[in-house]
Design a protein around this motif. Structure first.
Motif: not given
Length: 400
Positions: A91-107
């Motif tokens: 998973v690659l998350g690009i953006g602010g905190g909302s994006t990174m939190d989403t990416a971490k949980c999805v991963n």
């Protein structure tokens, strides 16, 4: 003396590192990923810049662009379902905190069954690692790229939940200050004040260590110096680099020492009033300082001195708390953080928000557990501000 210090992610910090993300995935032998971002970041051209390199390395990409501020848990479940069906390996998350939190949980859900709220009850309940996770922040606020947790919302219950554990952190954090060039003033202010809150609160934490204290103080120093400059000049790379560094050092501190009353108040403010997280943290931080000053006057004095205050050794403790809190309030005002009245916060919910603070986790880090009536009075006093609209109020609400 005993303590544990955890850095969940490998960190690569520097100009144009974002242009090598594809190579980093290739080195990890990842050939298919999900890229997660929001439409605001997409509009800047940053996503195309990064994914151009990823695709150039022959890596297949499934894109998910539905991230919103305060990401709801069911959005994570939706993205994870798509990622599982596509059999992505990273998973690659690009953006602010909302994006990174989403990416971490999805991963994390790539390696663990069920929905994300199944893992919201206790620390480190996920048994297995997910895929290979790279986070590329475009702001300097949450420090989510170097922490092992994320915050999601449950809108139907007016609450936020934290998901924490050793399988949440990114494998690689790519911090490229060039991506932060041109961020609107309001977002610069809100994310910068979020970082300051991380630094100050982790310094005042009951589980702070010599390492976290050193990082916290350096972050306070850096953010205090560069935030007003970065707000006033969005295209100066030196100022953006300074803020990215301040965010990083604050994140490393609070990932280990955690936060206290400031975030404890900010979370329900966001849940009930839908205030951007960084703005809520900026509003709540002065309360945290004044509420903790009797428990740790020397630390509060040090915070003030780093912010440039001259403080007599014999100053009354209450006056000390008021003075340092006022310095934080002035910094927030100078960079355009709106008050609760300007944000349209419903005064009828003040008591409800204050009561919700009692349910916030990790209160063992608080030097002092605040009284609900004191929180109510603080929120009322903030809402009783001038009502004069700040120039940055609308851009404070964006999610880039």
């Amino acid at each position: 003396m005993e303590f544990i210090f955890n850095v969940p992610s490998k960190i690569m910090f520097g100009e144009n590192y974002a242009d090598s993300v594809g190579q980093f995935f290739k080195e990890a032998e990842i050939d298919k990923i999900m890229c997660i971002y929001d439409k605001g970041v997409k509009s800047t051209g940053i996503v195309e810049r990064v994914l151009g390199n990823v695709s150039g390395e022959g890596i297949s990409v499934v894109e998910f662009d539905e991230v919103v501020s305060d990401p709801p848990a069911d959005l994570v479940d939706k993205a994870a379902g798509i990622a599982r069906s596509a059999k992505v390996k990273g998973v690659l998350g690009i953006g602010g905190g909302s994006t990174m939190d989403t990416a971490k949980c999805v991963n994390a859900l790539l390696g663990n069954e069920g929905n994300i709220l199944d893992y919201s009850h206790d620390y480190d309940t996920m048994r297995y690692p997910g895929g290979y996770l790279i986070l590329v922040p475009t702001t300097f606020g949450t420090s989510s790229e170097v922490t092992d947790g994320g915050v999601l919302s449950v809108p139907e219950e007016n609450r936020k939940v934290s998901i924490w554990g050793k399988h949440l952190g990114a494998d690689l954090a790519v911090i490229d200050p060039t991506l932060a060039l041109g961020i609107p003033k309001g977002i610069t202010a809100a994310t910068g004040m979020d970082s300051l809150a991380h630094a100050v609160e982790s310094y005042m934490s009951m589980i702070a260590t010599p390492i976290t204290e050193a990082l916290s103080l350096q972050a306070i120093r850096t953010i205090t110096e560069y935030l007003p400059k970065a707000v006033n000049d969005g295209h100066n790379l030196e100022y953006r680099t300074g803020m990215c560094l301040g965010c990083l050092t604050a994140g490393l501190a609070f990932n280990n020492a955690f936060q206290n009353q400031g975030h404890g108040i900010a979370h329900p403010m966001g849940a009930y009033w839908h205030i951007p997280h960084g703005v809520a943290c900026a509003i709540a931080l002065p309360f945290s300082i004044k509420d903790n000053v009797h428990a740790m006057p020397e630390k509060v004095k040090t915070i003030g001195e780093i912010m440039g205050l001259e403080i007599p050794d014999d100053m009354d403790i209450d006056d000390l708390g008021t003075l340092v809190a006022a310095a934080v309030e002035k910094l927030a005002e100078d960079v355009g953080i709106p008050n609760l009245k300007e944000l349209g916060a419903d005064p009828e919910l003040i008591q409800t928000v204050a009561e919700a603070v009692k349910s916030e986790p990790d209160q063992y880090t608080y030097p002092h557990v605040p009284k609900t009536e004191d929180i109510v009075n603080f929120l009322r006093s903030n809402r009783a501000g001038s009502g004069q609209k700040h120039q940055n109020i609308n851009t404070c609400k964006e999610t880039i």
